[in-house]
Design a protein around this motif. Structure first.
Motif: not given
Length: 536
Positions: A169-174, A154-156, A185-186
């Motif tokens: 909220v931003q996430v970078r994967l690969g 979970e991203l908080q 967000r889970r």
């Protein structure tokens, strides 16, 4: 930060506001300058204590000090305001008896302090606003464990400034970037190989800025039969739960069962127990009378100081007791510095066989610690260095690191460390040295290969290199690693060994005994029962 303000300078004071503080409330106060990022500068005037350092012989001014506190200037105050040469001159100033009896001080050498009075000084306070909080939390699987379901995190994100909120909220994967509008967000983590992958995340706020970029390494591998998942996270929150050295090198240990037992952290002191025969330890115990050898025709000891077979048999239980007497200290220190407890115990066994003194005046204690070893500790274990340095020399002197201290300061710190040998802090020192060696070894690999250790070698090989570095020093290891890279060979301990200089060849045997020493041999019941008596 020290409380010294110079006449024509501004002093920065960090003020951390509690979450919920409203920026709009602060901005309404008089004297505030324009904010830059999450920092607000505020001018203010204070009444400082004005002191002067002057020469005894002619009264000429050497230095002004303006202090916030009411006490006499400390050595650190003088160092900050006037510099180290002035401090040295002041400290070495002899007493001026002429001044005491009211005569001329022209014949006196050195400096004296005089209080001038209270003086208004303008300073700038730097008000540091609370930053955006962004964190990830494992939901259904603990780090470092096998789980029956695919790991979910979970991203908080949280905005502590009143009146503002998280925007995205931003996430970078690969290499793939995803934006969420929810502050929590889970999501499932993609599968990785044994080396893992990087996860980056950050948040934007309606305040008009964004958080720092957070970067953690994770691993999510599936078992051969597809029934379970092994989940690992490397980052500040999980470093103490990670395998020893994993966070230091961003390297995961193998999960296929090939990890040497010496690199597996024990769950209890009892798992550190050993029941090995140490002939020189037994010999020392014979000499001190702790082992009764009246039934040994040879006295139980030979001319080299080692126990004979008869002395070994007579004192086996005493040797078992002795070799396990430091186990609690070893495990505590290993957990504190996140280094493998069994490796630390094996190093002590190899260096001294657990006998606390050495016949060599240059090798001290259980780990045969040398001045070079202390230099490595203070150079490469920054937290330990600062803990030792700041109380003696202050933050300013220590800020540039051990290598920038004077020779006298280095000698004083080395003595302080070596004075811990023979005390209850000795094992802690050895663990700190091993961490320093692991840190230096990681830098050697990175400097030579131009890659992080995670891209250049394996977890087990890094520990072998770190142990060899503890034994031989960075000169031998650096040359060997350079030769491996120059020959375009894969970097492994097996590949390093042929390139070791002749004087360092014994490192191969040393590493073998430290890392590959068996810990799972059956222990006779009589030994276990004897060992357990220690806890009765």
């Amino acid at each position: 930060m020290r409380s010294v303000v110079h006449t024509s300078l501004h002093m920065a004071i960090i003020v951390v506001f509690a979450p919920g503080t409203s920026f709009s409330q602060m901005a309404s106060k008089p004297g505030l300058l324009e904010p830059t990022g999450r920092i607000v500068e505020m001018k203010m005037t204070i009444m400082a204590s004005h002191w002067q350092l002057a020469k005894w012989n002619d009264g000429s001014l050497v230095c002004d000090l303006h202090l916030k506190h009411e006490d006499w200037p400390t050595p650190n105050d003088i160092w900050d305001a006037c510099g180290y040469p002035v401090l040295e001159e002041w400290v070495s100033t002899p007493a001026c008896t002429e001044a005491v009896i009211g005569r001329s001080t022209k014949a006196c050498n050195g400096l004296f302090l005089k209080y001038i009075g209270k003086t208004p000084i303008t300073i700038i306070e730097i008000v540091e606003l609370p930053e955006i909080v962004v964190q990830i939390l494992p939901v259904n699987c603990n780090t470092g464990e096998w789980c029956l379901t695919r790991p979910v995190i979970e991203l908080q994100a949280y905005e502590p400034l009143a009146g503002y909120q998280i925007n995205t909220v931003q996430v970078r994967l690969g290499g793939r970037e995803t934006t969420f509008t929810e502050k929590n967000r889970r999501f499932n983590l993609p599968l990785t190989d044994e080396k893992g992958a990087w996860l980056e995340y950050w948040a934007d706020s309606t305040y008009g800025d964004r958080s720092e970029l957070f970067r953690v390494k994770y691993r999510n591998v599936v078992s051969d039969d597809g029934s379970s998942f092994h989940f690992d996270l490397l980052g500040y929150e999980w470093n103490q739960k990670a395998a020893s050295g994993a966070a230091l090198w961003n390297l995961f240990p193998p999960v296929d069962g090939s990890l040497p037992p010496a690199l597996v952290q024990p769950d209890s002191v009892y798992e550190l127990r050993t029941q090995k025969s140490y002939l020189y330890l037994a010999g020392h115990l014979v000499q001190t009378g702790d082992i009764e050898t009246s039934n040994c025709l040879d006295g139980g000891i030979n001319l080299s100081g080692a126990a004979t077979p008869c002395g070994e048999r007579a004192g086996f239980s005493q040797v078992v007791d002795w070799q396990n007497r430091y186990d609690s200290s070893i495990l505590d220190a290993a957990l504190k510095y996140n280094i493998p407890a069994r490796v630390l115990k094996n190093i002590i066994a190899q260096e001294s066989q657990f006998w606390p003194t050495s016949d060599d005046p240059f090798e001290k204690g259980l780990g045969y610690l040398t001045s070079d070893g202390v230099d490595m500790l203070l150079m490469w274990n920054l937290d330990y260095f600062l803990e030792m340095c700041i109380p003696d020399f202050g933050k300013n002197a220590c800020a540039s690191g051990y290598s920038h201290l004077s020779d006298i300061q280095k000698a004083l710190l080395r003595k302080r460390v070596l004075d811990k040998i023979g005390t209850n802090e000795e094992v802690d020192v050895l663990a700190a040295v091993l961490l320093a060696s692991a840190t230096q070894s990681g830098q050697l690999v990175q400097n030579t290969t131009r890659q992080e250790p995670s891209g250049a070698t394996t977890y087990v090989d890094m520990w072998k290199i770190a142990v060899a570095n503890y034994y031989t020093g960075s000169g031998c290891m650096g040359n060997a690693i350079e030769n491996v890279v120059a020959n375009e060979e894969p970097l492994s301990w097996k590949g390093v060994v042929p390139h070791l200089p002749e004087k360092c060849k014994l490192a191969e045997m040393y590493v073998e005994k430290i890392i590959n020493d068996p810990w799972d041999r059956p222990i006779p019941d009589i030994v276990i029962s004897h060992y357990l008596k220690m806890f009765e």
